[in-house]
Scaffold this motif. Structure first.
Motif, short mmCIF file in Angstrom:
data_model
loop_
_atom_site.label_atom_id
_atom_site.label_comp_id
_atom_site.label_asym_id
_atom_site.label_seq_id
_atom_site.Cartn_x
_atom_site.Cartn_y
_atom_site.Cartn_z
N HIS A 555 0.85 -1.18 0.00
CA HIS A 555 0.00 0.00 0.00
C HIS A 555 0.89 1.24 0.00
O HIS A 555 1.88 1.31 0.74
N SER A 556 0.56 2.17 -0.85
CA SER A 556 1.30 3.43 -0.89
C SER A 556 0.33 4.59 -0.92
O SER A 556 -0.78 4.50 -1.46
N LYS A 557 0.77 5.69 -0.32
CA LYS A 557 -0.07 6.88 -0.24
C LYS A 557 0.82 8.09 -0.49
O LYS A 557 1.86 8.24 0.15
N GLN A 558 0.39 8.91 -1.45
CA GLN A 558 1.15 10.11 -1.76
C GLN A 558 0.24 11.33 -1.67
O GLN A 558 -0.88 11.32 -2.19
N PHE A 559 0.76 12.38 -1.00
CA PHE A 559 0.04 13.65 -0.92
C PHE A 559 0.60 14.62 -1.95
O PHE A 559 1.74 14.50 -2.40
N LEU A 560 -0.22 15.59 -2.30
CA LEU A 560 0.23 16.61 -3.25
C LEU A 560 1.35 17.41 -2.61
O LEU A 560 1.24 17.88 -1.48
N TYR A 561 2.45 17.54 -3.35
CA TYR A 561 3.66 18.15 -2.79
C TYR A 561 4.14 19.26 -3.71
O TYR A 561 4.25 19.07 -4.93
N ILE A 576 -2.50 3.70 -3.69
CA ILE A 576 -2.44 2.47 -4.47
C ILE A 576 -2.40 1.30 -3.49
O ILE A 576 -1.56 1.25 -2.61
N THR A 577 -3.30 0.36 -3.68
CA THR A 577 -3.29 -0.87 -2.90
C THR A 577 -3.14 -2.03 -3.87
O THR A 577 -3.87 -2.11 -4.86
N SER A 578 -2.19 -2.93 -3.57
CA SER A 578 -1.88 -4.02 -4.50
C SER A 578 -1.90 -5.36 -3.79
O SER A 578 -1.46 -5.47 -2.64
N PHE A 579 -2.39 -6.37 -4.51
CA PHE A 579 -2.35 -7.75 -4.05
C PHE A 579 -1.85 -8.61 -5.21
O PHE A 579 -2.14 -8.32 -6.37
N TYR A 604 -5.49 -1.25 -7.01
CA TYR A 604 -6.59 -0.28 -6.90
C TYR A 604 -5.97 1.10 -6.76
O TYR A 604 -5.25 1.40 -5.80
N TYR A 605 -6.24 1.96 -7.76
CA TYR A 605 -5.72 3.32 -7.79
C TYR A 605 -6.86 4.27 -7.37
O TYR A 605 -7.91 4.31 -8.03
N ASP A 606 -6.63 5.03 -6.33
CA ASP A 606 -7.65 5.91 -5.78
C ASP A 606 -7.12 7.34 -5.76
O ASP A 606 -6.16 7.64 -5.04
#
Length: 909
Positions: A555-561, A576-579, A604-606
């Protein structure tokens, strides 16, 4: 109590007398047995407390008092001697002599004295006076670089507390001198001096090394050679080279042992060219002290040139003459080549070579022998007989493994190709060594099969595999600034994990190990992104068949930078969550090097208000459900870090479902979507909105387009038209990703000479679409150029290494859908020590990426060349650096890329 008698006995006199009267063994130099003094005095009577000591009288040992400079307690020393209170001993006699021998063998003392304290009736009291050898307190090495000092200390085993004796000094001196002589420093001198402390129990050692200059070779002259030129003969001198400042890969140095090998190579060179009788009549090596060089002169006698005549086979019943002739590959009339003939019979340089000996040994004939015998020589033609003793078929009896302290036996045994009761096969033996090395848990250079209990009568042989374990787990701990902020990484990889012992407290050393499973955890984060991943693999699912099961979640999470202001906007994010789960089965057909793999993955791209240009929509989600199937054949050598032979071929295909075929969406007419915005078609102008000037240009999409004549917020002026919102269109288009990918890779390794290895690599990748109206997705594309590494990937991209160019510079901004790459790499190991394997390399490579298959041209490539270094340490994985020169410009530039430096961290072998 003072000794009753203290007469020093010289070594020679003592030995003569003891051997004469008591037939004892010789006593060690420097030992003083004062209690034997009466032997020299003959039948003299010794008075002490009115007690007479008679020749060879038996006594009861009442006590042994230990005195002198000794750190051991009294009881320990007495135990060393083998003497016990109450023991019956003869004085003089063998008990005292044996005690002295035992103390001497310990190597701890440089002076030993026995005294008689007193005699009471039949009881005797002895005093043992000892002087311990000093111990090492400190070592200082002079004359070499600091970096070499640690290695020398390890190699010579000079540790604090070690006993310093003459043997240690001599052994250390000889080792260091021979070590540098092997490197060409033929005049190396080593002086070792010891400084004792005030107590005399410890010494400080100073090792002074004077390597001197390397002895170089000034000239190599041949005489008597008419058939082979000097140049050809000089090539046979592979280790002994003349001084040549241009040659950088083989420096000039003279080493006696290597020089003798080169003389033998000269004779082999003649035999390869038909001159069977060639010999060296004399050779000389003249040393010039002033220039520190040697001049070599070799006198030759070539003899005549010979040819092969008739070749007959005797003793063969299993294989026909025709089968053996095809394998031998030598015909009547061919120029005589003794070296080739021997290699075709038994190639000692290739354990798995295609020769007659291996033909027999791979089919059970362990006890077979094949010899080529010259039977007739007529003029210039030599007839041969290949005499074969086939012997009985041999079978493997007992198969065992030793040296695996951490890895469980079943992990090794299941990889072995040699089974008890199976027909002996050298090929299977070599294959088993490879499989053990490929596990990655053992030093591949130290795997050694020992033949035990070889019984020709019974036709059986036991095999014992000796292995040396090495660290197989890795830790990645990094911190630094990159991409505008601090990035921290923690990675743990346990490559010999045991999940069945997860709840067994006793198995934690520090984690459960030994079952060959792999467990990896990686955490990475900064102020604006976090990534978490966990993966697990079991190479033998169920424990009975080589079916590899793998699973991973991330699982990865990126904020606007904002890179300029370093501001993080946390209400704008991209997750992004991946299996994934996969199975890989080792096949038996065409051979058991083949592996069929299958995997199912889901991403899953959110996107939450994440309008950055990376995607055409900023709100919404995409889903990527894919099935991957691959076929590979991996026959690389036993060392996965530095394979010297073999190959690795793979082809794979990745598919998603063809959603456009059944979801009822007309992707050619998506403007029928209900959500609209207004598209401005006029000239650019600026309007003010709450004090902020907003520029409107042609093609802009806005909910309302103000005009100077009609500023009504919700209406568009006459130059604006209603059009579908592109973000909504792309959200519909990429709700479920639809594509297919085909990839091919060929990777081969060929030993050129010694451990010099040529690696040849070719890669190809293609990404296609089922529905051309829907088009290709902006995910899963190929990005070519640079080091091939990526810390994190937001869009499932694949990064492909091509050194000599900046990262991802050889693909378009959106990534390529087709790519190819070619690479040639020369590798040479500096050391293959399991604690740190190091090899150097030089390479040429080329490749290119294309946006579509119509423009694909496999020869329109960007080229580069360079050199590099790789270091593999079990705890940290592969590290390296490459210096590469790009000969072509990156797309869009006019100047060539030039020199680039690439750092390699954790890349695959």
């Amino acid at each position: 109590m003072k000794p009753l008698l203290a007469i020093k006995i010289e070594k020679d006199d003592l030995e003569k007398q003891v051997n004469k009267f008591h037939n004892t063994t010789m006593l060690k130099k420097g030992f003083k047995l004062l209690l034997f003094a009466f032997i020299i005095l003959g039948n003299s009577t010794i008075f002490a407390q009115d007690t007479k000591l008679e020749n060879g009288k038996d006594y009861i040992l009442a006590d042994v008092e230990v005195t002198g400079k000794v750190q051991y307690n009294q009881q320990t020393v007495v135990t060393f001697t083998g003497l016990e209170k109450g023991q019956k001993i003869r004085v003089p006699g063998e008990e005292i002599s044996l005690a002295i021998k035992k103390l001497w063998k310990l190597g701890l003392f440089n002076d030993v004295n026995f005294y008689i304290n007193k005699i009471e009736g039949d009881s005797i009291y002895l005093e043992l006076n000892l002087m311990e050898l000093p111990k090492l307190a400190d070592v200082k090495i002079q004359g070499v670089k600091k970096g070499k000092t640690e290695d020398l200390l390890k190699e010579t085993d000079l540790k604090k507390g070690k006993v310093v004796n003459e043997n240690l000094i001599t052994t250390t001196k000889n080792y260091i001198e021979n070590k540098y002589k092997k490197d060409g420093y033929y005049n190396t001198k080593v002086i070792i001096s010891n400084t004792p402390d005030s107590t005399g129990t410890e010494v400080k050692m100073l090792v002074n090394i004077d390597k001197g200059e390397k002895v170089k070779v000034k000239n190599i002259d041949f005489s008597g050679n008419e058939q082979l030129t000097d140049a050809k003969l000089l090539k046979a001198f592979k280790n002994t080279k003349k001084r040549n400042f241009v040659r950088f890969y083989k420096r000039s140095k003279y080493i006696k042992e290597k020089y003798k090998e080169d003389l033998a190579s000269v004779i082999s060179k003649y035999k390869e060219n038909g001159f069977r009788d060639a010999r060296i009549t004399s050779d000389s090596v003249t040393y010039d002290k002033n220039s520190n060089t040697v001049a070599i002169k070799v006198n030759l006698e070539e003899g005549r040139k010979y040819y092969f005549g008739d070749i007959r086979y005797l003793g063969n019943t299993i294989y026909t003459d025709r089968q053996l002739s095809q394998l031998l590959g030598v015909k009547r009339g061919d120029v005589y080549n003794g070296v080739l003939l021997q290699k075709r019979i038994a190639d000692e340089t290739k354990p798995d070579g295609e020769d007659i000996t291996n033909l027999y040994q791979n089919n059970g004939y362990l006890f077979s022998s094949i010899n080529a015998v010259e039977v007739r020589t007529v003029n210039d033609t030599i007839d041969f007989e290949i005499r074969i003793t086939e012997g009985p078929i041999a079978y493997f009896n007992k198969i065992s493994v030793v040296g695996n302290d951490k890895t469980n036996d079943h992990v090794i045994y299941r990889e072995l190709k040699t089974k008890p009761g199976q027909k002996y096969s050298k090929e299977l033996l070599i294959r088993s060594i490879r499989e053990i090395g490929q596990l990655g848990f053992f030093d591949p250079e130290a795997i050694k099969p020992d033949f035990k209990n070889v019984d020709p009568q019974a036709g059986t042989v036991d095999i014992e595999y000796n292995v040396v374990e090495k660290g197989s787990s890795q830790i990645e701990l990094q911190g630094g600034y990159g991409g505008g902020g601090f990035i921290g990484t923690l990675g743990l990889s346990f490559n010999n994990f045991s999940i069945r012992n997860l709840f067994n407290k006793e198995a934690y050393t520090p984690v459960p190990m030994g079952d060959g499973q792999k467990l990896a955890l990686r955490l990475q984060g900064s102020t604006y992104f976090q990534t978490y991943s966990l993966s697990f693999s079991e190479p033998w699912l169920g424990g009975k068949k080589p079916v590899n099961f793998s699973a991973s979640i991330s699982h990865s999470k990126q904020f606007l930078y904002n890179y300029a202001t370093r501001d993080v906007t946390r209400d704008q994010s991209f997750n992004i969550t991946s299996f994934s789960v996969g199975l890989a089965k080792r096949l038996r057909v065409p051979d058991d090097y083949f592996v069929l793999s299958q995997a199912v993955s889901f991403q899953y791209y959110d996107l939450n208000n994440y309008n950055t240009g990376l995607f055409t929509f900023g709100d919404g989600a995409s889903r990527n459900l894919a099935y991957t199937i691959g076929l590979s054949r991996n026959s690389k050598g036993s060392n996965p870090i530095f394979p010297m032979y073999g190959s690795d071929f793979s082809v794979s295909a990745k598919f998603t479902l063809p959603y456009s075929a059944f979801n009822g969406v007309d992707y050619g007419n998506l403007e029928n979507l209900e959500e609209y915005k207004y598209k401005y078609n006029g000239s650019p102008y600026t309007y003010s909105d709450n004090g902020v000037d907003i520029l409107v240009t042609e093609g802009d999409y806005l909910e309302a387009i103000p005009s100077t004549s009609n500023p009504t917020p919700k209406k568009a002026n006459s130059l604006a038209t209603a059009a579908a919102d592109p973000a909504k269109v792309d959200q519909e288009k990429y709700k479920w990703l639809e594509y297919y990918k085909i990839k091919f890779k060929a990777d081969t390794y060929q030993r050129i000479y010694g451990k010099l290895v040529l690696r040849a690599l070719g890669e190809f990748g293609f990404m296609g679409a089922y529905d051309h109206e829907r088009g290709l997705v902006p995910f899963e594309r190929f990005y070519l150029g640079g080091d091939g590494l990526a810390n994190y990937s937001l869009d499932g991209r694949e990064t492909i290494q091509l050194r000599g160019y900046p990262n991802n510079s050889l693909s378009s901004t959106d990534g390529g859908t087709v790519y190819n790459k070619y690479s040639l790499e020369l590798r040479y190991p500096i050391t293959l020590n399991p604690s740190a394997s190091i090899y150097a390399l030089t390479f040429v490579e080329a490749g290119a990426a294309f946006n579509d298959f119509k423009n694909y041209n496999p020869f329109a490539v960007q080229r580069s060349a360079g050199l590099g270094l790789r270091v593999f340490m079990p705890a940290f994985g592969l590290l390296g650096i490459d210096f590469a020169h790009g000969f072509d410009p990156v797309p869009g530039d006019t100047q060539k890329s030039g020199w680039q430096t690439h750092f390699i961290i954790g890349q695959q072998f």
